[in-house]
Design an enzyme around this catalytic site. Structure first.
Site, mmCIF file in Angstrom:
data_model
loop_
_atom_site.group_PDB
_atom_site.id
_atom_site.type_symbol
_atom_site.label_atom_id
_atom_site.label_comp_id
_atom_site.label_asym_id
_atom_site.label_seq_id
_atom_site.Cartn_x
_atom_site.Cartn_y
_atom_site.Cartn_z
ATOM 1 C CD1 TRP A 187 -2.685 1.745 0.473
ATOM 2 C CD2 TRP A 187 -1.309 2.500 2.077
ATOM 3 N NE1 TRP A 187 -3.016 3.055 0.739
ATOM 4 C CE2 TRP A 187 -2.195 3.537 1.718
ATOM 5 C CE3 TRP A 187 -0.343 2.748 3.064
ATOM 6 C CZ2 TRP A 187 -2.152 4.800 2.313
ATOM 7 C CZ3 TRP A 187 -0.298 4.003 3.650
ATOM 8 C CH2 TRP A 187 -1.197 5.007 3.287
ATOM 9 C CD GLU A 228 -4.696 -1.557 1.837
ATOM 10 O OE1 GLU A 228 -3.562 -1.891 2.247
ATOM 11 O OE2 GLU A 228 -5.610 -1.171 2.601
ATOM 12 C CE LYS A 230 -6.372 6.005 2.704
ATOM 13 N NZ LYS A 230 -5.457 5.992 3.857
ATOM 14 C CG ASP A 261 -8.869 -0.855 4.185
ATOM 15 O OD1 ASP A 261 -9.945 -0.456 4.657
ATOM 16 O OD2 ASP A 261 -7.786 -0.809 4.809
ATOM 17 C CG HIS A 264 -8.821 1.959 1.640
ATOM 18 N ND1 HIS A 264 -7.556 1.540 1.341
ATOM 19 C CD2 HIS A 264 -8.768 2.395 2.926
ATOM 20 C CE1 HIS A 264 -6.775 1.703 2.393
ATOM 21 N NE2 HIS A 264 -7.489 2.214 3.365
ATOM 22 C CG HIS A 288 -6.250 -4.434 4.773
ATOM 23 N ND1 HIS A 288 -5.332 -3.419 4.711
ATOM 24 C CD2 HIS A 288 -5.536 -5.589 4.841
ATOM 25 C CE1 HIS A 288 -4.114 -3.933 4.708
ATOM 26 N NE2 HIS A 288 -4.214 -5.247 4.783
ATOM 27 C CG ASP A 296 -9.541 4.907 5.514
ATOM 28 O OD1 ASP A 296 -9.982 3.852 5.992
ATOM 29 O OD2 ASP A 296 -8.370 5.058 5.134
ATOM 30 C CG ASP A 298 -8.094 2.733 9.479
ATOM 31 O OD1 ASP A 298 -8.256 1.623 8.967
ATOM 32 O OD2 ASP A 298 -7.567 3.685 8.879
ATOM 33 C CG ASP A 328 -5.646 -1.548 7.938
ATOM 34 O OD1 ASP A 328 -5.083 -1.083 8.948
ATOM 35 O OD2 ASP A 328 -5.511 -1.051 6.800
#
Ligand code: RNT
Ligand code: ZN
Length: 420
Positions: A187, A228, A230, A261, A264, A288, A296, A298, A328
């Site tokens: 990433w 990955e 985004k 992810d 993302h 993820h 985003d 997390d 993640d």
């Protein structure tokens, strides 16, 4: 509630599921076979051990200052041991390059070797954890202007290409030592805060840089490569080189794993609908599992509808064997060991719910075009007693049921984390 009550409740739940045509014992056996890759970076707020004093960068942000974060590899492994002891099943660990153990010597990222991960490999071997890996293309002076593999500076690109090549070899060494392939996931943070004039050039650089990274074929028994995408990051709101379209095309043409992810994409866009589309054109994917809240962010993964629908896809479209599931997220505002345990258990619970769905009847209604009954049954299935099945699984696997695992976390906090 004691173990005998848990068992009695399980027997009732089992009978109730049997009426719905579902075998709970088979569901638990299937669940036990699915490894989740825990992300090491929840344990220390993505700090790593380079100790350069720089910012995390890369458009990433960790908020909160809950005490007790791991400061060394030994502390991080001890915290992980505690987390794994509270999670049913056997699971993997996902490492980043900044978690290298270099014995106090600064080692440039393009010079990293498998030996810098010997401590992790030994620990993984003795605890039956597979390892996964990631080059770290942020928190570094050569990433400070926001560009790495897609930099317009050939020297910068070369440094990061060499870092990624080194990391693939480390991934392969991990996979060989542990007898299970490491997924090495790339990433990059590259992108622009404001509107670029030339959107193509960084993508040309990225394509070519990745081709250089992957030039040497590695044995897939040891290492699998993932890329990955985004949508945006802090400071890369207007343009991200490695967008979804870029990596989808790259992964398909180069036969790489696509890493998806959940944080993302646009906030109302869900990844569960993407799986059956990309799986038609890819051999394997990496997930993820994360939770974005408005962006985003997390957040710690919880048992949401999105997560349930995602696991439904993996289980019922038969994608589990082609999917590597990683977590993640990073939350520094709560106990970090609990953050791992909560998110991993939620992921496993969503998987269990998928294994417990009365899928045959649902499929039948769908095939018959009886969309009313399909909705009635899928809503009714939410009320089936999956909780006692989960609690029984925890007992079977020798871990405490919720919320009682917190006793152990609080004791660990008092004895270990609060002393840091
Ligand atoms: C960043 C990506 C990436 C990182 C980790 C630390 O937005 O999700 O996977 O979170 O590599
Ligand atoms: Zn990610």
């Amino acid at each position: 509630m004691n173990d005998r009550d848990t068992l009695a409740l399980y027997e009732m739940a089992k009978a109730r599921y049997a009426e719905a045509g579902v075998d709970t014992d088979a569901a638990l056996a299937a669940l036990a076979a699915v490894p989740i890759s825990l992300h090491c970076w929840q344990g220390d707020d993505v700090a790593g051990f380079e100790r350069t004093g720089g910012n995390i960068g890369g458009g990433l942000a960790v908020t909160g200052n809950y005490p007790g974060k791991a400061r060394t590899a030994d502390e991080l492994r001890a915290d992980l041991d505690k987390a794994y002891s509270l999670i049913p099943g056997t699971h993997r660990l996902n490492l980043h390059a900044i978690y290298a153990e270099t014995g106090g010597v600064a080692v440039s990222r393009d010079q990293l070797q498998p030996e810098h991960f010997a401590g992790w490999i030994d620990w993984a071997k003795s605890n039956d954890h597979g390892l996964d890996f990631n080059p770290t293309l942020f928190a570094h002076p050569l990433a400070d202007d926001g560009f790495t593999l897609s930099s317009r500076d050939a020297g910068v690109r070369t440094f990061w290409i060499d870092h990624c090549i080194a990391c693939r070899k480390i991934g392969a060494a991990m996979g060989k030592a542990l007898g299970t392939p490491a997924v090495t996931n790339i990433w990059i943070p590259d992108g622009y805060k404001d509107l670029p004039v030339d959107r193509e050039m960084p993508r040309v650089h990225l394509r070519d840089a990745l081709d250089a990274v992957f030039e040497e074929a590695l044995d897939p028994r040891y290492n699998l490569d993932a890329v990955e995408s985004k949508l945006f990051g802090i400071g890369s709101e207007s343009y991200v080189t490695g967008s979804h379209e870029f990596y989808l095309g790259y992964a398909i043409t180069r036969k790489k794993l696509l890493a998806i992810d959940s944080g993302h994409f646009h906030p109302t866009e869900n990844i569960y609908d993407k799986i059956s589309a990309v799986m038609l054109f890819l051999d394997e994917i990496l997930l993820h599992v994360s939770r974005g809240v408005r962006w985003d962010s997390d957040h710690v993964v919880v048992l949401s509808d999105d997560l349930r629908l995602l696991m439904h896809e993996l289980v019922h479209a038969n994608y589990l064997a082609r999917t590597h599931i990683g977590l993640d997220y990073f939350d520094a505002s709560i106990n970090r060991v609990a953050a791992w345990v909560i998110g991993t258990r939620a992921t496993l619970q969503a998987l269990l719910q998928a294994f417990l769905e009365p899928i045959e009847r649902l499929r039948q209604f769908e095939a018959e075009g009886d969309l009313t009954r399909r909705l009635v049954l899928s809503e009714a299935a939410k009320g089936l007693p999956w909780g006692p099945v989960w609690d029984y699984y925890c007992i079977q696997q020798g871990v405490p049921v919720a919320p009682f695992f917190m006793h152990e976390i609080m004791a660990y906090e008092a004895a270990v984390l609060s002393k840091r």
